[in-house]
Write an enzyme that holds these catalytic residues in place. Structure first.
Site, PDB file in Angstrom:
ATOM      1  N   TYR A 113     -90.365  84.196  11.436  1.00 32.15           N
ATOM      2  CA  TYR A 113     -90.056  83.204  10.393  1.00 32.15           C
ATOM      3  C   TYR A 113     -88.584  83.214   9.988  1.00 32.15           C
ATOM      4  O   TYR A 113     -87.933  82.151   9.971  1.00 32.15           O
ATOM      5  CB  TYR A 113     -90.934  83.459   9.160  1.00 32.15           C
ATOM      6  CG  TYR A 113     -90.639  82.529   8.005  1.00 32.15           C
ATOM      7  CD1 TYR A 113     -91.012  81.190   8.049  1.00 32.15           C
ATOM      8  CD2 TYR A 113     -89.961  82.980   6.871  1.00 32.15           C
ATOM      9  CE1 TYR A 113     -90.741  80.331   6.998  1.00 32.15           C
ATOM     10  CE2 TYR A 113     -89.683  82.128   5.815  1.00 32.15           C
ATOM     11  CZ  TYR A 113     -90.076  80.801   5.887  1.00 32.15           C
ATOM     12  OH  TYR A 113     -89.794  79.949   4.846  1.00 32.15           O
ATOM     13  N   GLY A 136     -94.888  67.247   5.912  1.00 33.61           N
ATOM     14  CA  GLY A 136     -95.683  68.269   5.225  1.00 33.61           C
ATOM     15  C   GLY A 136     -95.787  67.980   3.739  1.00 33.61           C
ATOM     16  O   GLY A 136     -95.652  68.869   2.907  1.00 33.61           O
TER      17      GLY A 136
HETATM   18  P1  NAP Z   1     -97.291  75.081   2.212  1.00 33.80           P
HETATM   19  O1  NAP Z   1     -97.881  74.892   0.857  1.00 33.80           O
HETATM   20  O2  NAP Z   1     -97.989  75.962   3.189  1.00 33.80           O
HETATM   21  O3  NAP Z   1     -97.084  73.621   2.854  1.00 33.80           O
HETATM   22  C1  NAP Z   1     -96.586  73.487   4.152  1.00 33.80           C
HETATM   23  C2  NAP Z   1     -96.731  72.041   4.552  1.00 33.80           C
HETATM   24  O4  NAP Z   1     -96.255  71.908   5.895  1.00 33.80           O
HETATM   25  C3  NAP Z   1     -98.176  71.561   4.543  1.00 33.80           C
HETATM   26  O5  NAP Z   1     -98.225  70.226   4.115  1.00 33.80           O
HETATM   27  C4  NAP Z   1     -98.567  71.663   6.002  1.00 33.80           C
HETATM   28  O6  NAP Z   1     -99.614  70.792   6.373  1.00 33.80           O
HETATM   29  C5  NAP Z   1     -97.257  71.227   6.623  1.00 33.80           C
HETATM   30  N1  NAP Z   1     -97.200  71.516   8.044  1.00 33.80           N
HETATM   31  C6  NAP Z   1     -97.261  72.706   8.684  1.00 33.80           C
HETATM   32  N2  NAP Z   1     -97.232  72.523  10.013  1.00 33.80           N
HETATM   33  C7  NAP Z   1     -97.145  71.180  10.216  1.00 33.80           C
HETATM   34  C8  NAP Z   1     -97.076  70.359  11.366  1.00 33.80           C
HETATM   35  N3  NAP Z   1     -97.109  70.870  12.605  1.00 33.80           N
HETATM   36  N4  NAP Z   1     -96.954  69.023  11.208  1.00 33.80           N
HETATM   37  C9  NAP Z   1     -96.924  68.476   9.974  1.00 33.80           C
HETATM   38  N5  NAP Z   1     -97.009  69.200   8.841  1.00 33.80           N
HETATM   39  C10 NAP Z   1     -97.118  70.534   8.976  1.00 33.80           C
HETATM   40  O7  NAP Z   1     -95.809  75.648   2.134  1.00 33.80           O
HETATM   41  P2  NAP Z   1     -94.610  75.416   1.081  1.00 33.80           P
HETATM   42  O8  NAP Z   1     -94.438  76.680   0.336  1.00 33.80           O
HETATM   43  O9  NAP Z   1     -94.805  74.149   0.343  1.00 33.80           O
HETATM   44  O10 NAP Z   1     -93.398  75.321   2.108  1.00 33.80           O
HETATM   45  C11 NAP Z   1     -92.702  74.126   2.379  1.00 33.80           C
HETATM   46  C12 NAP Z   1     -91.381  74.487   3.043  1.00 33.80           C
HETATM   47  O11 NAP Z   1     -90.635  75.328   2.155  1.00 33.80           O
HETATM   48  C13 NAP Z   1     -91.509  75.262   4.345  1.00 33.80           C
HETATM   49  O12 NAP Z   1     -90.547  74.798   5.275  1.00 33.80           O
HETATM   50  C14 NAP Z   1     -91.190  76.694   3.953  1.00 33.80           C
HETATM   51  O13 NAP Z   1     -90.656  77.453   5.017  1.00 33.80           O
HETATM   52  C15 NAP Z   1     -90.170  76.464   2.851  1.00 33.80           C
HETATM   53  N6  NAP Z   1     -90.029  77.581   1.919  1.00 33.80           N
HETATM   54  C16 NAP Z   1     -91.037  77.921   1.077  1.00 33.80           C
HETATM   55  C17 NAP Z   1     -90.859  78.970   0.182  1.00 33.80           C
HETATM   56  C18 NAP Z   1     -91.928  79.378  -0.799  1.00 33.80           C
HETATM   57  O14 NAP Z   1     -91.706  80.339  -1.569  1.00 33.80           O
HETATM   58  N7  NAP Z   1     -93.083  78.712  -0.867  1.00 33.80           N
HETATM   59  C19 NAP Z   1     -89.645  79.678   0.156  1.00 33.80           C
HETATM   60  C20 NAP Z   1     -88.621  79.298   1.031  1.00 33.80           C
HETATM   61  C21 NAP Z   1     -88.825  78.240   1.899  1.00 33.80           C
HETATM   62  P3  NAP Z   1    -101.163  71.292   6.432  1.00 33.80           P
HETATM   63  O15 NAP Z   1    -101.703  71.201   5.025  1.00 33.80           O
HETATM   64  O16 NAP Z   1    -101.796  70.317   7.376  1.00 33.80           O
HETATM   65  O17 NAP Z   1    -101.165  72.697   6.956  1.00 33.80           O
END
Ligand code: NAP
Length: 230
Positions: free
Chosen positions: A153, A10
């Site tokens: 989640y 991702g």
């Molecule tokens: P994001 O901007 O939505 O990015 C998520 C990434 O995961 C994207 O590149 C997406 O690809 C990819 N992804 C989703 N499903 C996938 C699949 N089946 N195969 C391959 N790639 C996939 O989210 P983020 O905020 O950067 O989050 C990244 C991680 O941090 C996640 O695990 C999330 O739970 C964790 N997290 C985030 C926060 C926050 O505040 N943002 C807080 C705590 C934890 P596409 O572009 O193709 O959809």
């Protein structure tokens, strides 16, 4: 020849992209794991424009076939960052929970991590100091009970934490170090950019865990402040 290789799942946007850029800045060759061809190419180009040694790896963490092909395409691997994650559609009230939503979220956030980790373990085991970082969330902490109620989640991240501990136990006595981290509440598509915290700030703890020394902690759950209560 001695350059280390890292794969970030991702990695086309958000925290994953920032982790990829951060690892590249630390001197890693970075494999950009992303499921969409266009988004992956654009991310690789942006990283290269930043002077990062990056290449794309087609990777959908929910697909056995895609993960197997991704693993077969790599020659070496030192660091795996399991970052790909989804929140699943809201509101995820436990009293009206759609079990298909739970299945979908688990398939990416938990089964995806196991699928990718196990496919890449043979390569990781050949590295000198292999590191695995699972990007979790403090919403998965049973002790903290923090964030909005999200009954698919949050438990997915509790299970990811639990699986992380099981891996750490399995890796006891080996050079493979695995930990989980929480990036904090970060401005990404995931949160609707509703936070002042940048993806770079969110990536920092994953970078630390990806570059732990050989005597570093194992099977823990960390954020910028240190250990997070399970
Ligand atoms: P994001 O901007 O939505 O990015 C998520 C990434 O995961 C994207 O590149 C997406 O690809 C990819 N992804 C989703 N499903 C996938 C699949 N089946 N195969 C391959 N790639 C996939 O989210 P983020 O905020 O950067 O989050 C990244 C991680 O941090 C996640 O695990 C999330 O739970 C964790 N997290 C985030 C926060 C926050 O505040 N943002 C807080 C705590 C934890 P596409 O572009 O193709 O959809």
């Amino acid at each position: 020849m001695n350059k280390k290789t890292a794969l970030v799942t991702g990695a086309n946007k958000g925290i994953g992209f920032a982790i990829a850029r951060g690892l590249g800045a630390l001197g890693f060759e970075v494999a950009v794991g992303a499921r969409d061809d266009v988004r992956r190419k654009e991310a690789v180009e942006r990283l290269r424009a930043n002077g990062i040694d990056a290449f794309g790896v087609a990777l959908d963490v929910t697909s056995d076939e895609s993960v197997a092909e991704a693993a077969a395409s790599l020659e070496r691997l030192d660091v795996l960052v399991n970052n790909a994650g989804i929140s699943g559609p809201g509101p995820q009230d436990p009293t009206t929970l759609d079990l298909d939503v739970v299945r979908t979220v688990l398939d990416t956030n938990v089964f995806g991590v196991v699928r990718v980790t196990n496919a890449l373990l043979p390569l990781l085991r050949r590295a000198t100091s292999p590191r695995i970082v699972n990007v979790s969330s403090n919403m998965g902490s049973l002790a903290l009970r923090t964030g909005p109620i999200m009954a698919a989640y949050a438990p997915s991240k509790s299970m990811l934490n639990s699986i992380t501990v099981q891996y750490a136990r399995a890796f006891e006595g080996t050079n493979v170090i695995v930990n989980a981290c929480c990036p904090g509440y970060v401005a990404t598509d995931f949160t609707g950019f509703a936070s002042p915290r940048t993806p770079e700030e969110g990536a920092a703890i994953a970078l630390r865990l990806a570059t732990l020394p050989d005597d570093g902690p194992r099977g823990g759950f960390f954020d910028d402040e240190g250990v997070i209560a399970w």
